[in-house]
Design an enzyme around this catalytic site. Structure first.
Site, PDB file in Angstrom:
ATOM      1  N   ASP A   1       0.881  -1.171   0.000  1.00  0.00           N
ATOM      2  CA  ASP A   1       0.000   0.000   0.000  1.00  0.00           C
ATOM      3  C   ASP A   1       0.920   1.222   0.000  1.00  0.00           C
ATOM      4  O   ASP A   1       1.567   1.527   1.002  1.00  0.00           O
ATOM      5  CB  ASP A   1      -0.903  -0.032   1.237  1.00  0.00           C
ATOM      6  CG  ASP A   1      -1.898   1.131   1.272  1.00  0.00           C
ATOM      7  OD1 ASP A   1      -1.576   2.202   0.719  1.00  0.00           O
ATOM      8  OD2 ASP A   1      -2.982   0.983   1.864  1.00  0.00           O
TER       9      ASP A   1
ATOM     10  N   LYS B   1      -6.153  10.206  -1.361  1.00  0.00           N
ATOM     11  CA  LYS B   1      -5.119  10.923  -0.623  1.00  0.00           C
ATOM     12  C   LYS B   1      -4.242  11.728  -1.604  1.00  0.00           C
ATOM     13  O   LYS B   1      -4.739  12.591  -2.273  1.00  0.00           O
ATOM     14  CB  LYS B   1      -4.312   9.939   0.226  1.00  0.00           C
ATOM     15  CG  LYS B   1      -5.187   8.923   0.982  1.00  0.00           C
ATOM     16  CD  LYS B   1      -6.095   9.539   2.032  1.00  0.00           C
ATOM     17  CE  LYS B   1      -7.179   8.599   2.535  1.00  0.00           C
ATOM     18  NZ  LYS B   1      -6.757   7.261   2.951  1.00  0.00           N
TER      19      LYS B   1
HETATM   20  C1  PLP Z   1      -7.354   6.000   3.154  1.00  0.00           C
HETATM   21  C2  PLP Z   1      -6.530   4.790   3.036  1.00  0.00           C
HETATM   22  C3  PLP Z   1      -7.040   3.592   2.518  1.00  0.00           C
HETATM   23  C4  PLP Z   1      -8.490   3.434   2.119  1.00  0.00           C
HETATM   24  O1  PLP Z   1      -8.823   4.266   1.058  1.00  0.00           O
HETATM   25  P1  PLP Z   1     -10.299   4.842   0.762  1.00  0.00           P
HETATM   26  O2  PLP Z   1     -10.093   5.637  -0.472  1.00  0.00           O
HETATM   27  O3  PLP Z   1     -10.718   5.649   1.940  1.00  0.00           O
HETATM   28  O4  PLP Z   1     -11.190   3.668   0.570  1.00  0.00           O
HETATM   29  C5  PLP Z   1      -6.181   2.524   2.388  1.00  0.00           C
HETATM   30  N1  PLP Z   1      -4.896   2.609   2.772  1.00  0.00           N
HETATM   31  C6  PLP Z   1      -4.376   3.732   3.296  1.00  0.00           C
HETATM   32  C7  PLP Z   1      -2.952   3.764   3.704  1.00  0.00           C
HETATM   33  C8  PLP Z   1      -5.167   4.863   3.442  1.00  0.00           C
HETATM   34  O5  PLP Z   1      -4.645   5.964   3.976  1.00  0.00           O
END
Ligand code: PLP
Length: 392
Positions: free
Chosen positions: A182, A207
């Site tokens: 991720d 993000k």
């Molecule tokens: C926000 C986030 C997610 C999930 O993403 P969404 O767009 O809110 O579904 C997954 N991994 C990380 C590290 C995040 O900050």
């Protein structure tokens, strides 16, 4: 597709071919379905023998442009855009894990990514072990004969723990498992997991990639064609596709990714140094500070320390609450990666679904405050924190 040039050129141009109308930006192809010129062509598209669009859940020119652009930034070959970051996480888990199989994950994973594995996949006979993946021995010990996926977040949220992606990739591959990273916190501007040996990089586009706190979206990037096809097939069956309007906004946001990240990162560095020197602050965890336990590793693995930091005040959670209620420029909200500075309390907000023991194991103390730094004037952000700290 022209993926030549440096990162800033790719952000502006990659995947964004002219459509013949002269439109300078990729238009929003707001359509659910696409006409076939004749019956044989329709059949050939369904059979995968001919390129061309069929139905937006399966593919769409605006979504395609967004995928091509982010794929270029990650040095990947295939990208699959999803409705949300969790859509990307779900797609990866469900494509790669089945009954009787096992995954190993970072203990301090984004809360819902961990809950999805432990509470939901568990109902379908998938086992998961969460360890501190910055400790390679813990990763090695967690691997089993049926481990199919190692799933890492680095830097992790919110404790900013850095995992050695290349070394964990080697462990995963030696055990016949795939490594997914991720990459949301670093963004492709600062870290390229596929270059480090990961099989999959994925993002919450909500993000940094979109960057303006106005879109929910996700994306998965890979190099292997078979893996890319498997992930796309899973996404289209689950129905967690991105939509054309989302894709248009993400494309617009990505154009300034490098500019935004570099400016926010400079602000984050100044704030981290200010906080570390402040008498009311117990500790600061920022990848760019030499006090960070994996400072050297992060320097090798990332092009910069990023824009998110965590800290704890000497007065613990009560002092942290006073601070969060006293800031005027920083906004009290979860999320990160946008142009605006956000402050939040993981133990009662983003990580409230974990038990206290699980949180502590993931480095999330009760008084930890997370600051996601934006692109405002650094002096204004410092002045805001200073006035708030004076009330503590
Ligand atoms: C926000 C986030 C997610 C999930 O993403 P969404 O767009 O809110 O579904 C997954 N991994 C990380 C590290 C995040 O900050």
């Amino acid at each position: 597709m022209d993926h030549q040039g440096g990162p800033f050129t790719k952000m502006v141009h990659a995947g964004q071919e002219p459509d013949g109308t002269g439109a300078v930006t990729v238009p929003i192809y707001q359509t659910s379905t696409f006409a076939f010129p004749d019956a044989d062509t329709g059949a050939a598209r369904f059979a995968g023998q001919e390129k061309g669009f069929i139905y937006t859940r399966l593919g769409n020119p605006t979504i395609n442009a967004c995928e091509q652009c982010v794929k270029a930034l990650e040095n990947g070959q295939f990208a699959i855009a999803t409705s949300s970051g969790m859509g990307a996480v779900s797609t990866v888990y469900l494509a790669l894990l089945g009954q009787g199989q096992h995954m190993v994950g970072t203990a301090s994973l984004y809360g819902p990514s961990r809950v999805l594995a432990e509470k939901h996949l568990a109902r379908f006979g998938v086992e998961a072990t969460f360890v501190d993946t910055s400790d390679l021995q813990q990763v090695e010990r967690a691997m089993r004969a049926n481990t199919k996926l190692v799933y890492v977040e680095s830097p992790s949220n919110p404790a900013m723990i850095v995992t050695d992606i290349a070394k964990v990739a080697a462990i995963a591959h030696r055990h016949g498992a795939l490594l997914a990273v991720d990459n949301t916190f670093a963004s492709p501007h600062l870290q390229k997991p596929l270059d480090l040996g990961a099989d999959i990089s994925l993002h919450s586009v909500s993000k940094f990639l979109n960057g303006h706190a106005d879109v929910i979206g996700g994306i998965i990037i890979t190099r292997d064609p078979e893996l890319g096809a498997r992930l796309r097939a899973t996404m289209t069956i689950l129905g967690c596709n991105m939509d054309p309007h989302q894709a248009f906004l993400v494309l617009r946001g990505v154009k300034t990714l490098g500019l935004r990240v570099e400016r926010a990162q400079a602000n984050a560095m100044a704030i981290a140094q200010y906080l570390e020197a402040h008498p009311k602050v117990a500790w600061v965890r920022y990848v760019g500070l030499p006090s960070h336990p994996q400072y050297e590793l992060a320097k090798r693995q990332m092009a910069g320390p990023g824009c998110v930091l965590s800290f704890e005040l000497k007065g613990g959670i009560e002092a942290g609450k006073t601070l969060m209620n006293s800031v005027k420029l920083a906004t009290l909200a979860v999320s990160l990666g946008g142009v605006e500075t956000l402050i939040e309390h993981p133990a009662s907000m983003t990580h409230a679904s974990l038990s206290r023991e699980e949180r502590l194991a993931a480095g999330i103390t009760d008084g930890l405050v997370r600051l996601a730094v934006g692109i405002e004037d650094g002096e204004d952000l410092l002045a805001d924190l200073d006035q708030a700290l004076s009330r503590v």
